[in-house]
Design a protein around this motif. Structure first.
Motif, mmCIF file in Angstrom:
data_model
loop_
_atom_site.group_PDB
_atom_site.id
_atom_site.type_symbol
_atom_site.label_atom_id
_atom_site.label_comp_id
_atom_site.label_asym_id
_atom_site.label_seq_id
_atom_site.Cartn_x
_atom_site.Cartn_y
_atom_site.Cartn_z
ATOM 1 N N ALA A 47 3.267 -0.034 -11.618
ATOM 2 C CA ALA A 47 3.496 -1.480 -11.590
ATOM 3 C C ALA A 47 4.876 -1.812 -11.048
ATOM 4 C CB ALA A 47 3.319 -2.054 -12.994
ATOM 5 N N MET A 48 5.877 -1.050 -11.469
ATOM 6 C CA MET A 48 7.240 -1.337 -11.032
ATOM 7 C C MET A 48 7.409 -1.103 -9.529
ATOM 8 S SD MET A 48 8.644 -2.448 -13.796
ATOM 9 C CE MET A 48 7.013 -3.241 -13.857
ATOM 10 N N ALA A 49 6.762 -0.086 -9.013
ATOM 11 C CA ALA A 49 6.842 0.182 -7.576
ATOM 12 C C ALA A 49 6.271 -0.987 -6.786
ATOM 13 C CB ALA A 49 6.105 1.472 -7.243
ATOM 14 N N VAL A 50 5.125 -1.494 -7.242
ATOM 15 C CA VAL A 50 4.488 -2.595 -6.532
ATOM 16 C C VAL A 50 5.297 -3.879 -6.695
ATOM 17 C CG1 VAL A 50 2.421 -4.009 -6.319
ATOM 18 C CG2 VAL A 50 2.204 -1.562 -6.739
ATOM 19 N N GLY A 51 5.796 -4.148 -7.909
ATOM 20 C CA GLY A 51 6.601 -5.348 -8.131
ATOM 21 C C GLY A 51 7.830 -5.386 -7.246
ATOM 22 N N ASN A 52 8.497 -4.260 -7.120
ATOM 23 C CA ASN A 52 9.655 -4.205 -6.229
ATOM 24 C C ASN A 52 9.254 -4.423 -4.780
ATOM 25 O OD1 ASN A 52 12.279 -3.709 -7.557
ATOM 26 N ND2 ASN A 52 11.243 -1.953 -8.463
ATOM 27 N N ALA A 53 8.095 -3.884 -4.387
ATOM 28 C CA ALA A 53 7.623 -4.072 -3.016
ATOM 29 C C ALA A 53 7.301 -5.534 -2.747
ATOM 30 C CB ALA A 53 6.393 -3.198 -2.758
ATOM 31 N N VAL A 54 6.711 -6.224 -3.720
ATOM 32 C CA VAL A 54 6.429 -7.655 -3.565
ATOM 33 C C VAL A 54 7.734 -8.427 -3.343
ATOM 34 C CG1 VAL A 54 5.643 -9.723 -4.774
ATOM 35 C CG2 VAL A 54 4.250 -7.658 -4.838
ATOM 36 N N VAL A 92 0.838 -1.202 0.000
ATOM 37 C CA VAL A 92 0.000 0.000 0.000
ATOM 38 C C VAL A 92 0.874 1.253 0.000
ATOM 39 C CG1 VAL A 92 -1.635 1.362 1.376
ATOM 40 C CG2 VAL A 92 -1.989 -1.102 1.081
ATOM 41 N N LYS A 93 1.896 1.266 0.836
ATOM 42 C CA LYS A 93 2.768 2.442 0.908
ATOM 43 C C LYS A 93 3.524 2.657 -0.399
ATOM 44 C CE LYS A 93 6.217 4.788 3.778
ATOM 45 N NZ LYS A 93 6.963 5.339 2.623
ATOM 46 N N ALA A 94 4.028 1.553 -0.988
ATOM 47 C CA ALA A 94 4.761 1.675 -2.242
ATOM 48 C C ALA A 94 3.885 2.266 -3.335
ATOM 49 C CB ALA A 94 5.286 0.305 -2.677
ATOM 50 N N LEU A 95 2.640 1.806 -3.415
ATOM 51 C CA LEU A 95 1.722 2.303 -4.442
ATOM 52 C C LEU A 95 1.335 3.754 -4.182
ATOM 53 C CD1 LEU A 95 0.139 1.575 -6.974
ATOM 54 C CD2 LEU A 95 -1.728 0.819 -5.520
ATOM 55 N N GLN A 96 1.050 4.079 -2.932
ATOM 56 C CA GLN A 96 0.674 5.454 -2.602
ATOM 57 C C GLN A 96 1.822 6.429 -2.861
ATOM 58 O OE1 GLN A 96 -0.587 4.947 1.483
ATOM 59 N NE2 GLN A 96 -2.753 4.814 0.910
ATOM 60 N N ASP A 97 3.014 6.040 -2.471
ATOM 61 C CA ASP A 97 4.173 6.915 -2.682
ATOM 62 C C ASP A 97 4.394 7.169 -4.169
ATOM 63 O OD1 ASP A 97 4.552 7.019 0.033
ATOM 64 O OD2 ASP A 97 6.306 5.700 0.065
ATOM 65 N N GLN A 98 4.300 6.092 -4.978
ATOM 66 C CA GLN A 98 4.524 6.249 -6.413
ATOM 67 C C GLN A 98 3.391 7.023 -7.074
ATOM 68 O OE1 GLN A 98 7.354 5.390 -8.234
ATOM 69 N NE2 GLN A 98 6.284 6.686 -9.705
ATOM 70 N N ALA A 99 2.158 6.778 -6.625
ATOM 71 C CA ALA A 99 1.001 7.465 -7.211
ATOM 72 C C ALA A 99 1.085 8.971 -7.027
ATOM 73 C CB ALA A 99 -0.289 6.929 -6.599
ATOM 74 N N ALA A 100 1.739 9.395 -5.968
ATOM 75 C CA ALA A 100 1.878 10.832 -5.714
ATOM 76 C C ALA A 100 2.962 11.465 -6.578
ATOM 77 C CB ALA A 100 2.198 11.061 -4.234
ATOM 78 N N LYS A 101 3.758 10.612 -7.253
ATOM 79 C CA LYS A 101 4.869 11.138 -8.052
ATOM 80 C C LYS A 101 4.628 11.006 -9.554
ATOM 81 C CE LYS A 101 8.190 8.686 -6.135
ATOM 82 N NZ LYS A 101 9.566 8.231 -5.836
ATOM 83 N N LEU A 102 4.358 9.786 -10.012
ATOM 84 C CA LEU A 102 4.309 9.548 -11.460
ATOM 85 C C LEU A 102 3.573 8.251 -11.735
ATOM 86 C CD1 LEU A 102 5.551 10.904 -14.029
ATOM 87 C CD2 LEU A 102 7.460 9.305 -13.783
ATOM 88 N N TRP A 103 2.592 8.289 -12.655
ATOM 89 C CA TRP A 103 1.841 7.087 -13.001
ATOM 90 C C TRP A 103 2.345 6.454 -14.294
ATOM 91 C CZ3 TRP A 103 -4.124 7.240 -11.953
ATOM 92 C CH2 TRP A 103 -4.350 7.683 -10.634
#
Length: 398
Positions: free
Chosen positions: A280-287, A53-64
């Motif tokens: 997607a890349m932010a979440v994949g790295n978090a996984v 959740v944090k990885a997705l939220q952090d990335q969503a605030a920067k660049l989609w």
């Protein structure tokens, strides 16, 4: 006119979930269901995992999204991590499992084209396989129920019985580009492929200049207690399709390849608008942060063994309902005596979600984060479901 504006291609249950908490899905009225389907092996780390959740939220605030016309640093990082943990030298990111298989198919065919063998485009697959829902991947799977009504089967695919080397050798020839197989057939009924057979495939490929493709869309990202199921065997592919668990619920997939094979997809030969985007890349790295963390896969192995042993006891207790337990790690299956759909429905009534599969099997694929206590709860609910089905069977017999 139907009440819904959606296509009618899904036979949906009457459940609608408000939110998820770990291995639990919760309805608006507060009813809680133990999710032993994981969105069909997708939610590898459960629902609302804080790191994801944090990885997705952090990335969503920067660049989609910026498209693949530009550099993607997080994609470079995720690709490097996948390569370091596998046979692969190169990674192509896509959006789904079917797209990952399409990339494998195109890469294999183009590889031979580039090597002066354009007629070498046939791909051998195995009965009971499932590789996706596109025109090419339903042809690869070869199952009549998925092919019906969509015109002629796309050419270039040959199916043979799983485990039958003689049948395999009979279809291999100068036209053969690749052999594609799932190390465990998921949709096919949690059917494990024997190690000796995979070794034989690798030898046949090496002897005949054929590429070996693994479909690890459902089996990968820790599901069996290794990062990928084929790593139990030591038999490596040339190409591999992954998806589902690598996104933890976010739509993504990838084609992994050796450097020699990956050269076939040069600029202009293949592409994707959304594949490998920053979200997607932010979440994949978090996984991977979680799945490759110290002790995580060992815990999956231990929990998988515990769950399988408990399910074996369940089978012994309900011979009129259940026949066999299958699978490895937390990719398990219960072969049923009664129709699998009846048992899935009874489990749902007992507060547990499972997924039907081929060969009258019910898939049990909880999030990899499930606890021993939750495993015990799952078995209690599956036992309750079996007793409910037994009552129906006995009632029908009277």
């Amino acid at each position: 006119m139907s009440e819904t504006a959606l296509f009618g291609n899904y036979a949906r249950s009457n459940l609608s979930f408000d939110h998820g908490e770990g291995v639990w899905l919760v309805m608006a009225d507060g009813r809680r269901f133990l999710d032993c389907g994981s969105g069909i092996a997708v939610n590898a780390l459960g629902h609302s995992h804080p790191h994801l959740v944090k990885a997705l939220q952090d990335q969503a605030a920067k660049l989609w999204h910026v498209s693949n016309l530009h550099q993607m640093p997080e994609g470079e990082r995720l690709a490097k991590r996948l390569c370091e943990a596998t046979f692969a030298d190169k990674v192509l990111f896509v959006n789904s499992g079917a797209e990952a298989m399409e990339a494998c198919i195109k890469c294999a065919r183009r590889y031979h084209y580039d090597n002066g063998q354009p007629d070498r485009f046939h791909i051998v697959t195995f009965e009971g396989a499932f590789h996706g829902r596109t025109i090419a991947t339903i042809a690869a799977g070869g199952q009549a129920k998925y092919l019906e009504g969509f015109g002629p089967k796309a050419p270039g695919f040959d199916q043979v019985p799983t485990g039958d080397l003689d049948a395999l050798k009979a279809v291999i020839g100068p036209q053969t580009a690749a052999i594609a197989i799932e190390p465990i057939q998921g949709e096919g009924g949690i059917r494990e492929i024997q190690v000796d057979f995979l070794r034989a495939l690798r030898r046949i490929c090496d002897d005949n200049g054929i590429l070996l493709i693994y479909d690890e869309i459902q089996t990968g990202v820790g599901r069996t207690g290794k990062l990928f199921a084929h790593q139990w065997t030591g038999v490596e592919p040339d190409l591999m399709a992954i998806a589902k668990g690598i996104g933890g619920g976010f739509p993504m997939g990838a084609c992994l390849a050796t450097a020699e094979t990956a050269k076939a997809l040069a600029p202009g030969t293949h592409g994707t608008t959304f594949g490998g985007n920053p979200l997607a890349m932010a979440v994949g790295n978090a996984v991977l942060d979680v799945v490759l963390g110290d002790g995580f896969l060992e815990e999956v192995r231990q929990k998988g063994l515990s769950f399988k042993q408990k399910l074996a006891g369940l089978v012994d207790s309900h011979p009129k309902v259940l026949e066999q337990v299958r699978g490895n790690g937390l990719m398990l299956g219960l072969k049923c005596v009664v129709p699998a759909g009846d048992y899935v429905a009874a489990a749902r009534e007992a507060g547990l979600l499972a997924v039907p599969a081929g060969e009258n099997v019910v898939r049990i694929m909880p999030p990899l984060t499930i606890s021993e206590e939750e495993i015990a709860t799952a078995v209690e609910r599956l036992d309750q479901a079996a007793r409910a089905v037994e009552e129906l069977v006995e009632g029908a017999a009277e």
